[in-house]
Write a protein that holds these residues in place. Sequence first.
Motif, PDB file in Angstrom:
ATOM      1  N   GLY A 157       6.617  13.515   3.684  1.00  0.00           N
ATOM      2  CA  GLY A 157       7.852  14.151   4.105  1.00  0.00           C
ATOM      3  C   GLY A 157       8.994  13.180   4.299  1.00  0.00           C
ATOM      4  O   GLY A 157      10.112  13.588   4.620  1.00  0.00           O
ATOM      5  N   LEU A 158       8.753  11.892   4.099  1.00  0.00           N
ATOM      6  CA  LEU A 158       9.797  10.877   4.225  1.00  0.00           C
ATOM      7  C   LEU A 158      10.491  10.672   2.881  1.00  0.00           C
ATOM      8  O   LEU A 158       9.917  10.960   1.826  1.00  0.00           O
ATOM      9  N   PRO A 159      11.716  10.132   2.890  1.00  0.00           N
ATOM     10  CA  PRO A 159      12.378   9.799   1.625  1.00  0.00           C
ATOM     11  C   PRO A 159      11.537   8.816   0.813  1.00  0.00           C
ATOM     12  O   PRO A 159      10.782   8.002   1.371  1.00  0.00           O
ATOM     13  N   ALA A 160      11.681   8.876  -0.506  1.00  0.00           N
ATOM     14  CA  ALA A 160      10.884   8.019  -1.394  1.00  0.00           C
ATOM     15  C   ALA A 160      11.087   6.545  -1.093  1.00  0.00           C
ATOM     16  O   ALA A 160      10.151   5.747  -1.204  1.00  0.00           O
ATOM     17  N   THR A 161      12.300   6.166  -0.684  1.00  0.00           N
ATOM     18  CA  THR A 161      12.558   4.752  -0.388  1.00  0.00           C
ATOM     19  C   THR A 161      11.698   4.261   0.771  1.00  0.00           C
ATOM     20  O   THR A 161      11.275   3.101   0.793  1.00  0.00           O
ATOM     21  N   PHE A 162      11.417   5.132   1.737  1.00  0.00           N
ATOM     22  CA  PHE A 162      10.564   4.747   2.866  1.00  0.00           C
ATOM     23  C   PHE A 162       9.132   4.548   2.388  1.00  0.00           C
ATOM     24  O   PHE A 162       8.454   3.588   2.768  1.00  0.00           O
ATOM     25  N   ASN A 163       8.651   5.485   1.562  1.00  0.00           N
ATOM     26  CA  ASN A 163       7.281   5.382   1.067  1.00  0.00           C
ATOM     27  C   ASN A 163       7.095   4.175   0.148  1.00  0.00           C
ATOM     28  O   ASN A 163       6.010   3.595   0.090  1.00  0.00           O
ATOM     29  N   ASP A 164       8.146   3.810  -0.567  1.00  0.00           N
ATOM     30  CA  ASP A 164       8.066   2.657  -1.462  1.00  0.00           C
ATOM     31  C   ASP A 164       8.131   1.336  -0.704  1.00  0.00           C
ATOM     32  O   ASP A 164       7.696   0.299  -1.217  1.00  0.00           O
ATOM     33  N   THR A 165       8.675   1.370   0.509  1.00  0.00           N
ATOM     34  CA  THR A 165       8.891   0.136   1.273  1.00  0.00           C
ATOM     35  C   THR A 165       7.778  -0.133   2.277  1.00  0.00           C
ATOM     36  O   THR A 165       7.341  -1.273   2.437  1.00  0.00           O
ATOM     37  N   PHE A 166       7.299   0.914   2.950  1.00  0.00           N
ATOM     38  CA  PHE A 166       6.347   0.731   4.042  1.00  0.00           C
ATOM     39  C   PHE A 166       5.024   1.439   3.757  1.00  0.00           C
ATOM     40  O   PHE A 166       4.978   2.439   3.039  1.00  0.00           O
ATOM     41  N   ASP A 167       3.958   0.918   4.351  1.00  0.00           N
ATOM     42  CA  ASP A 167       2.665   1.602   4.425  1.00  0.00           C
ATOM     43  C   ASP A 167       2.330   1.781   5.897  1.00  0.00           C
ATOM     44  O   ASP A 167       2.145   0.802   6.628  1.00  0.00           O
ATOM     45  N   GLY A 168       2.255   3.039   6.341  1.00  0.00           N
ATOM     46  CA  GLY A 168       1.906   3.329   7.720  1.00  0.00           C
ATOM     47  C   GLY A 168       0.401   3.323   7.929  1.00  0.00           C
ATOM     48  O   GLY A 168      -0.389   3.049   7.018  1.00  0.00           O
ATOM     49  N   TRP A 169      -0.008   3.679   9.147  1.00  0.00           N
ATOM     50  CA  TRP A 169      -1.424   3.562   9.510  1.00  0.00           C
ATOM     51  C   TRP A 169      -2.312   4.518   8.705  1.00  0.00           C
ATOM     52  O   TRP A 169      -3.427   4.136   8.320  1.00  0.00           O
ATOM     53  N   ILE A 170      -1.871   5.732   8.451  1.00  0.00           N
ATOM     54  CA  ILE A 170      -2.711   6.646   7.659  1.00  0.00           C
ATOM     55  C   ILE A 170      -2.854   6.137   6.234  1.00  0.00           C
ATOM     56  O   ILE A 170      -3.954   6.148   5.659  1.00  0.00           O
ATOM     57  N   ALA A 171      -1.756   5.654   5.642  1.00  0.00           N
ATOM     58  CA  ALA A 171      -1.829   5.122   4.281  1.00  0.00           C
ATOM     59  C   ALA A 171      -2.753   3.910   4.216  1.00  0.00           C
ATOM     60  O   ALA A 171      -3.525   3.752   3.259  1.00  0.00           O
ATOM     61  N   ILE A 172      -2.697   3.048   5.217  1.00  0.00           N
ATOM     62  CA  ILE A 172      -3.595   1.885   5.246  1.00  0.00           C
ATOM     63  C   ILE A 172      -5.046   2.352   5.355  1.00  0.00           C
ATOM     64  O   ILE A 172      -5.935   1.829   4.674  1.00  0.00           O
ATOM     65  N   ALA A 173      -5.291   3.357   6.198  1.00  0.00           N
ATOM     66  CA  ALA A 173      -6.651   3.884   6.341  1.00  0.00           C
ATOM     67  C   ALA A 173      -7.156   4.479   5.033  1.00  0.00           C
ATOM     68  O   ALA A 173      -8.356   4.460   4.745  1.00  0.00           O
ATOM     69  N   GLU A 174      -6.235   4.999   4.214  1.00  0.00           N
ATOM     70  CA  GLU A 174      -6.610   5.572   2.927  1.00  0.00           C
ATOM     71  C   GLU A 174      -6.783   4.520   1.838  1.00  0.00           C
ATOM     72  O   GLU A 174      -7.200   4.847   0.726  1.00  0.00           O
ATOM     73  N   GLY A 175      -6.458   3.255   2.133  1.00  0.00           N
ATOM     74  CA  GLY A 175      -6.710   2.181   1.180  1.00  0.00           C
ATOM     75  C   GLY A 175      -5.484   1.553   0.551  1.00  0.00           C
ATOM     76  O   GLY A 175      -5.608   0.829  -0.443  1.00  0.00           O
TER      77      GLY A 175
END
Length: 347
Positions: A157-175
């Motif tokens: 649900g975040l802008p694409a620029t945020f997803n391209d720049t950061f990896d949050g805790w759920i994304a890290i848990a997913e690999g």
Amino acid sequence: MSTNIEGAREQNKNSVQKQTIDTSSLNGAQLPRDLYERFIERQQKEAGLLEMVRVETLPRLEMGVPKIGVPELSGDVRTEGGEDATGTTNSDAETGSVEFNATDQSYYIQYDLKRDSVKNVITDENSVADVILSHFERAWGNDIQNIGINAGRSGSGLPATFNDTFDGWIAIAEGNDTASDRIGTGEEADASTMPTYDHSDGSGNAQAVNTALFNNMIQTVPERYRDPDDLVFLTSKSQVQSYHYELTEREDSLGVAALLGDNDVTPFEYDIVGVSYWPDDVIMLVDPSNLVYGLYDEVEITQLTQTDQTMERRLHSRNLIEGQFDYQIEELQAGALGTTIAAPTTP
């Protein structure tokens, strides 16, 4: 409430003594150390999850935290004659690292302070500076929690620029953390993702939050990490409310207790924590101190007062805060993700 959460919250409530702030303190290459410490502590109070996770000051933009794996059995027995049973003379420790990288991850927030606000509300220069910094503390803490939970995951649900720049805790848990050399407990074939429980039914359909979900997630965590005093279920506030409502439908003492709020709902002695911005379809069972938010110690605030924009819009000042940060999970194997969870019930 878990003892580790209570301890973290108590520690985070011990704010630094209030410092005198003037506008010159907020306009420089780097936020002064006393104001940086205040900024760190007060942003935690603005976001519930930040009060529970571990917050670290990063002295460098890129740095690795060495890790040493401890397997289930590290030693061996000797025969009666004194020789070891396997003929080996030593055992090697398995080593790796967890990487923080705040390079090219700069984040900024702009705040325009109107002249009328200064005239009507603020009485002196110190109050102006405090209002500006307080706004940034609230806004930064709010954004950091949202980005830390959702950035980089599918359907964030975040802008694409945020997803391209950061990896949050759920994304890290997913690999999504490919830079770290993760080792887990030394035996896992793949320590790059958090153990996952799929809560779908036999046909692949998402199921609602229920007692079976909590039991199966606990069973997914390796036994050495299962401690109700440390691990909590992190989920959305709506899912917590939905689960509480389902419990009130039960015609037994648990239903009555849930309805009256006499006791916290703790399935199998593990706390459930509702978190703002947490997605409805994912639950994480984890020690919150295993989640890390690292802020690079060079946070900058810039204040502009004599510009065309300030004149045209009758602004007292245009204020900009900028910093660099990263997120990490120290030990992915010490938790579990619950996925394919149905949306919470609504009236």
